[in-house]
Write a protein that holds these residues in place. Structure first.
Motif, PDB file in Angstrom:
ATOM      1  N   ASN A 117      -4.005   6.568  -2.714  1.00 29.75           N
ATOM      2  CA  ASN A 117      -4.480   5.236  -2.826  1.00 29.75           C
ATOM      3  C   ASN A 117      -3.882   4.441  -3.950  1.00 29.75           C
TER       4      ASN A 117
ATOM      5  N   ASN B 289      -6.999  -0.983  -7.941  1.00 30.90           N
ATOM      6  CA  ASN B 289      -6.675   0.112  -7.319  1.00 30.90           C
ATOM      7  C   ASN B 289      -7.635  -0.728  -5.926  1.00 30.90           C
ATOM      8  N   TYR B 290      -8.939  -0.187  -5.634  1.00 37.48           N
ATOM      9  CA  TYR B 290      -9.036  -0.591  -3.913  1.00 37.48           C
ATOM     10  C   TYR B 290     -10.871  -1.040  -4.576  1.00 37.48           C
TER      11      TYR B 290
ATOM     12  N   ASP C   7      -9.309  -1.041   4.139  1.00 33.91           N
ATOM     13  CA  ASP C   7     -10.107  -0.865   2.468  1.00 33.91           C
ATOM     14  C   ASP C   7      -9.933  -2.903   2.380  1.00 33.91           C
ATOM     15  N   VAL C   8      -8.016  -2.866   2.482  1.00 30.59           N
ATOM     16  CA  VAL C   8      -7.841  -4.841   2.432  1.00 30.59           C
ATOM     17  C   VAL C   8      -7.661  -5.368   3.204  1.00 30.59           C
TER      18      VAL C   8
ATOM     19  N   LEU D 200      -1.785   0.824  -5.204  1.00 23.36           N
ATOM     20  CA  LEU D 200      -2.179  -1.049  -4.569  1.00 23.36           C
ATOM     21  C   LEU D 200      -0.817  -1.400  -5.329  1.00 23.36           C
TER      22      LEU D 200
ATOM     23  N   GLU E 106     -11.509  -6.409   2.504  1.00 22.53           N
ATOM     24  CA  GLU E 106     -11.709  -7.049   0.983  1.00 22.53           C
ATOM     25  C   GLU E 106     -10.978  -8.026   1.249  1.00 22.53           C
TER      26      GLU E 106
ATOM     27  N   LEU F 134       1.465  -1.048  -0.050  1.00 28.12           N
ATOM     28  CA  LEU F 134      -0.260  -0.217  -0.399  1.00 28.12           C
ATOM     29  C   LEU F 134       0.651   1.247   0.134  1.00 28.12           C
TER      30      LEU F 134
ATOM     31  N   ILE G  87      -9.039  -4.916  -6.472  1.00 27.27           N
ATOM     32  CA  ILE G  87      -8.508  -5.618  -5.433  1.00 27.27           C
ATOM     33  C   ILE G  87      -8.584  -6.868  -4.851  1.00 27.27           C
TER      34      ILE G  87
ATOM     35  N   ASN H  12      -6.921   2.125   3.717  1.00 25.76           N
ATOM     36  CA  ASN H  12      -6.181   2.084   2.456  1.00 25.76           C
ATOM     37  C   ASN H  12      -6.061   0.393   3.598  1.00 25.76           C
TER      38      ASN H  12
END
Length: 105
Positions: free
Chosen positions: A8, A26-27, A69-70, A10, A73, A4, A32, A66
């Motif tokens: 933003n 991307n997120y 967010d990962v 990745l 996911e 990261l 991702i 971020n």
């Protein structure tokens, strides 16, 4: 391995050392999430069961959002094993190479 970065960005790669090819994503669910789902499917097909391990590494410039967010996911994509680790000097150097080549192109 996901790396990261700031703004933003990745990066991700698979493998070790010089054989690892760094790519960007991307997120979004098309970024991702799709990557995770495809890789998980490949691992299950190859190993006969879910043996996927995802490494998450955040640079000092990346945002906490971020990282969350990962992790989200990973949960959505049913990744059972993921680890948050520190980025290595080799990885930092590789990211610098990639970003500087993008700027000069």
């Amino acid at each position: 391995t996901f790396i990261l970065e700031d703004n933003n960005r990745l990066y991700y790669y698979e493998g070790k050392g010089k054989n690892a090819q760094y790519k960007t994503s991307n997120y979004s669910s098309k970024g991702i999430r799709q990557l995770i789902m495809e890789k998980r499917k490949q691992v299950i097909q190859k190993m006969g069961k879910d043996q996927m391990v995802l490494l998450i590494k955040a640079t000092a410039k990346s945002s906490f959002k971020n990282l969350i967010d990962v992790v989200d996911e990973c949960n959505i994509s049913l990744v059972k094993r993921y680890y948050i680790d520190e980025i290595t000097e080799k990885e930092k150097s590789r990211i610098i190479e990639i970003t500087s080549s993008i700027v000069t192109q």
